[in-house]
Structures are given as C-alpha cells and as structure tokens.
Design a protein around this motif. Structure first.
Motif, mmCIF file in Angstrom:
data_model
loop_
_atom_site.group_PDB
_atom_site.id
_atom_site.type_symbol
_atom_site.label_atom_id
_atom_site.label_comp_id
_atom_site.label_asym_id
_atom_site.label_seq_id
_atom_site.Cartn_x
_atom_site.Cartn_y
_atom_site.Cartn_z
ATOM 1 N N LYS A 73 0.815 -1.214 0.000
ATOM 2 C CA LYS A 73 0.000 0.000 0.000
ATOM 3 C C LYS A 73 0.845 1.258 0.000
ATOM 4 C CE LYS A 73 -4.128 -1.962 2.186
ATOM 5 N NZ LYS A 73 -5.042 -1.907 3.361
ATOM 6 N N THR A 74 2.099 1.141 0.412
ATOM 7 C CA THR A 74 2.990 2.312 0.422
ATOM 8 C C THR A 74 3.563 2.584 -0.967
ATOM 9 O OG1 THR A 74 4.969 1.014 0.964
ATOM 10 C CG2 THR A 74 3.613 1.791 2.811
ATOM 11 N N ALA A 75 3.288 1.695 -1.910
ATOM 12 C CA ALA A 75 3.749 1.876 -3.298
ATOM 13 C C ALA A 75 2.525 1.986 -4.192
ATOM 14 C CB ALA A 75 4.642 0.712 -3.723
ATOM 15 N N PRO A 76 1.963 3.170 -4.375
ATOM 16 C CA PRO A 76 0.711 3.329 -5.138
ATOM 17 C C PRO A 76 0.814 2.865 -6.588
ATOM 18 C CG PRO A 76 1.315 5.371 -3.994
ATOM 19 C CD PRO A 76 2.461 4.447 -3.845
ATOM 20 N N ALA A 77 2.004 2.871 -7.144
ATOM 21 C CA ALA A 77 2.164 2.480 -8.543
ATOM 22 C C ALA A 77 2.111 0.964 -8.731
ATOM 23 C CB ALA A 77 3.489 3.014 -9.089
ATOM 24 N N VAL A 78 2.097 0.230 -7.619
ATOM 25 C CA VAL A 78 2.120 -1.232 -7.675
ATOM 26 C C VAL A 78 0.749 -1.789 -7.307
ATOM 27 C CG1 VAL A 78 3.191 -3.333 -6.791
ATOM 28 C CG2 VAL A 78 4.568 -1.261 -7.089
ATOM 29 N N THR A 79 0.277 -2.738 -8.092
ATOM 30 C CA THR A 79 -0.979 -3.445 -7.789
ATOM 31 C C THR A 79 -0.633 -4.789 -7.181
ATOM 32 O OG1 THR A 79 -2.146 -2.388 -9.627
ATOM 33 C CG2 THR A 79 -3.087 -4.426 -8.747
ATOM 34 N N ALA A 80 -1.176 -5.055 -5.997
ATOM 35 C CA ALA A 80 -0.885 -6.303 -5.286
ATOM 36 C C ALA A 80 -2.152 -7.123 -5.117
ATOM 37 C CB ALA A 80 -0.275 -6.002 -3.920
ATOM 38 N N SER A 81 -2.007 -8.432 -5.167
ATOM 39 C CA SER A 81 -3.126 -9.341 -4.930
ATOM 40 C C SER A 81 -2.585 -10.635 -4.337
ATOM 41 C CB SER A 81 -3.879 -9.635 -6.231
ATOM 42 O OG SER A 81 -3.026 -10.240 -7.179
ATOM 43 N N THR A 82 -3.469 -11.375 -3.673
ATOM 44 C CA THR A 82 -3.046 -12.650 -3.096
ATOM 45 C C THR A 82 -3.323 -13.780 -4.070
ATOM 46 O OG1 THR A 82 -5.185 -12.854 -1.993
ATOM 47 C CG2 THR A 82 -3.373 -11.886 -0.723
ATOM 48 N N ASP A 83 -2.549 -14.840 -3.924
ATOM 49 C CA ASP A 83 -2.664 -15.992 -4.814
ATOM 50 C C ASP A 83 -3.051 -17.228 -3.991
ATOM 51 O OD1 ASP A 83 -2.563 -17.483 -7.119
ATOM 52 O OD2 ASP A 83 -0.670 -16.611 -7.793
ATOM 53 N N ALA A 84 -2.755 -18.395 -4.516
ATOM 54 C CA ALA A 84 -3.182 -19.655 -3.908
ATOM 55 C C ALA A 84 -2.696 -19.801 -2.466
ATOM 56 C CB ALA A 84 -2.685 -20.820 -4.752
ATOM 57 N N TYR A 85 -3.551 -20.390 -1.658
ATOM 58 C CA TYR A 85 -3.263 -20.655 -0.243
ATOM 59 C C TYR A 85 -3.244 -22.175 -0.058
ATOM 60 C CZ TYR A 85 -3.439 -19.708 4.822
ATOM 61 O OH TYR A 85 -3.138 -19.598 6.162
ATOM 62 N N SER A 86 -2.180 -22.676 0.566
ATOM 63 C CA SER A 86 -2.053 -24.130 0.744
ATOM 64 C C SER A 86 -1.624 -24.476 2.163
ATOM 65 C CB SER A 86 -1.020 -24.705 -0.232
ATOM 66 O OG SER A 86 -1.394 -24.454 -1.570
ATOM 67 N N LEU A 113 8.283 -1.333 -8.233
ATOM 68 C CA LEU A 113 8.011 -2.751 -7.954
ATOM 69 C C LEU A 113 9.258 -3.451 -7.420
ATOM 70 C CD1 LEU A 113 5.768 -5.190 -9.779
ATOM 71 C CD2 LEU A 113 8.099 -5.907 -9.303
ATOM 72 N N LEU A 114 10.405 -3.184 -8.021
ATOM 73 C CA LEU A 114 11.629 -3.840 -7.558
ATOM 74 C C LEU A 114 11.969 -3.426 -6.129
ATOM 75 C CD1 LEU A 114 13.807 -3.585 -10.787
ATOM 76 C CD2 LEU A 114 12.765 -5.640 -9.819
ATOM 77 N N GLY A 115 11.713 -2.167 -5.790
ATOM 78 C CA GLY A 115 11.943 -1.720 -4.418
ATOM 79 C C GLY A 115 11.050 -2.450 -3.434
ATOM 80 N N LEU A 116 9.785 -2.648 -3.829
ATOM 81 C CA LEU A 116 8.845 -3.367 -2.966
ATOM 82 C C LEU A 116 9.253 -4.828 -2.836
ATOM 83 C CD1 LEU A 116 6.241 -3.560 -1.345
ATOM 84 C CD2 LEU A 116 4.999 -3.857 -3.511
ATOM 85 N N VAL A 117 9.694 -5.426 -3.931
ATOM 86 C CA VAL A 117 10.142 -6.811 -3.869
ATOM 87 C C VAL A 117 11.301 -6.956 -2.898
ATOM 88 C CG1 VAL A 117 11.274 -8.654 -5.181
ATOM 89 C CG2 VAL A 117 9.321 -7.461 -6.159
ATOM 90 N N GLY A 118 12.230 -6.009 -2.925
ATOM 91 C CA GLY A 118 13.341 -6.054 -1.983
ATOM 92 C C GLY A 118 12.866 -5.992 -0.541
#
Length: 225
Positions: A73-86, A113-118
């Motif tokens: 949420k601190t990176a407005p340019a990035v869209t995040a979503s959750t994926d499969a749960y196991s 995006l790369l900053g968020l990934v880090g």
C-alpha cells in the motif's frame, strides 16, 4: 428478309471476338513482425511457514501476507493481490505442518516494484517469478502493426507471382488472419531460489519481444487485358 438476314450474319462473323478472361486462383500467405518493449513488470512471491500444528503454520503465513500487503500500500504504482493458499501435513522425515500463500505484484513502474520486492524479501518472502511482460493494450497495438505489415507483404507477393506467370493481379477473393505468433506467449520470467534475505532489491531487464501476425488469402489472377 433473306438478304438482310444474310448481311447480319456476315457482319456478326466479321466482328472481333470479345477477349476472354480466364481466372486463376492462387493460395498465398505472408507474415509480418514488429519489436515491442514489454511495459509491465510482474512478480510472484510466496510466504511460507512450518509449525507443529496447522493453526500455528497458518497464523505465521497470515501475518506475513498481512505485512506484505501493508507494505504494498505504500507503493501506489504497484498493484498487489493474493494468490493460492495451501496447507499440508508432512510426517517424513519429521512431523510438521506447512502453510504457504502467494502474493502477486504488477506495475508499469519497474523501480517501484523492484523496491517493494526487496522489502518483501527482507520480510522473509521468497521470489518465485520476476519479469517484464506486454500488457493487453501494448500487445494489441503491436499486433495491429504486425498485421498491417503482413497484409502489405501478401499483396506484394500476389503481384510478384502474377508477373512471373504473365498474368494480371486483380485482388483477393478471400483473406484470413492468423493468431499472434509471438506476444500471446508471456515472456519467460526469471526464477529465483529462496535464500537468505538479500542486501538489496533484485534487477529485471526489459528485453524487446517479437510480435508476429500471419495472413493468407486466395489471389485472383487473370489473363488478357
């Protein structure tokens, strides 16, 4: 009456015959290609945990994903979503419950995006996939250009063949457009192994992709003028 009929018949026989046009139908195909630079960076990460019971493992994963979404949420340019749960149970070599959930990120701002990934790597999430892809809009625009090139090449081919056969190219009776031969497939993504938290964000180079289109048609060629 007989003299007039005879004169008419002689005039008809003396008139030049109409030039006949014999049609030749020829199947042709051609392809067009353009280079397109991917415009969206995507990443797939996984939060995982192991514990003595399912509840504990799930609780750890839930907390990790909650922190990841809060960071996103601190990176407005990035869209995040959750994926499969196991959640699964292992008994060999030891009795343990494991849980995992994926987090997907995408953005046209590669740096954000790369900053968020880090940041998420430092929180313990593992990066599974990372790479640039064409958005639907960019793919459609590139495909339209490739299709225009293919159609132009098909017409040139029809005229060339007609000239070689000493015929005249009239046009196409039928034409069909093939599927995208390049951008329909996603660009191969960089796969990363889960390791200790890195000292900085990862890198991702956006390489051009070739987008192709194929067309085929039935050309009409004629003899005579």
């Amino acid at each position: 009456m007989r003299l007039r009929d005879a004169a008419f018949a002689l005039a008809f026989l003396a008139a030049p015959a109409a030039v006949a046009h014999a049609d030749t139908m020829l199947e042709l195909s051609a392809a067009g290609a353009v280079e397109a630079k991917p415009d969206e960076l995507r990443a797939a990460l996984t939060a995982s945990a192991a514990a003595a019971n399912a509840a504990a493992a799930q609780s750890q994963v839930n907390d990790a994903v909650t922190r990841a979404l809060a960071a996103a949420k601190t990176a407005p340019a990035v869209t995040a979503s959750t994926d499969a749960y196991s959640v699964w149970h292992e008994t060999d070599p030891k009795d343990v419950w494991r849980a995992s959930q994926g987090v997907a990120l995408r953005s046209k701002d590669g740096g954000a995006l790369l900053g968020l990934v880090g940041t998420l790597q430092a929180q313990g999430l593992a990066v599974n996939d990372l790479g640039w892809q064409l958005t639907t809009e960019a793919r459609d625009a590139a495909y339209a250009q490739a299709m225009a090139k293919a159609i132009a090449a098909l017409e040139v081919r029809g005229r060339v063949v007609a000239r070689l056969l000493h015929l005249t190219f009239i046009g196409f009776q039928r034409m069909s457009v093939g599927e995208d031969g390049g951008s329909a497939r996603p660009m191969p993504m960089m796969r990363m192994m889960a390791t200790a938290a890195p000292s900085g964000p990862p890198n991702a180079q956006a390489d051009s992709q070739t987008v192709t289109a194929t067309v085929s048609g039935t050309a009409r060629l004629i003899t005579g003028e």
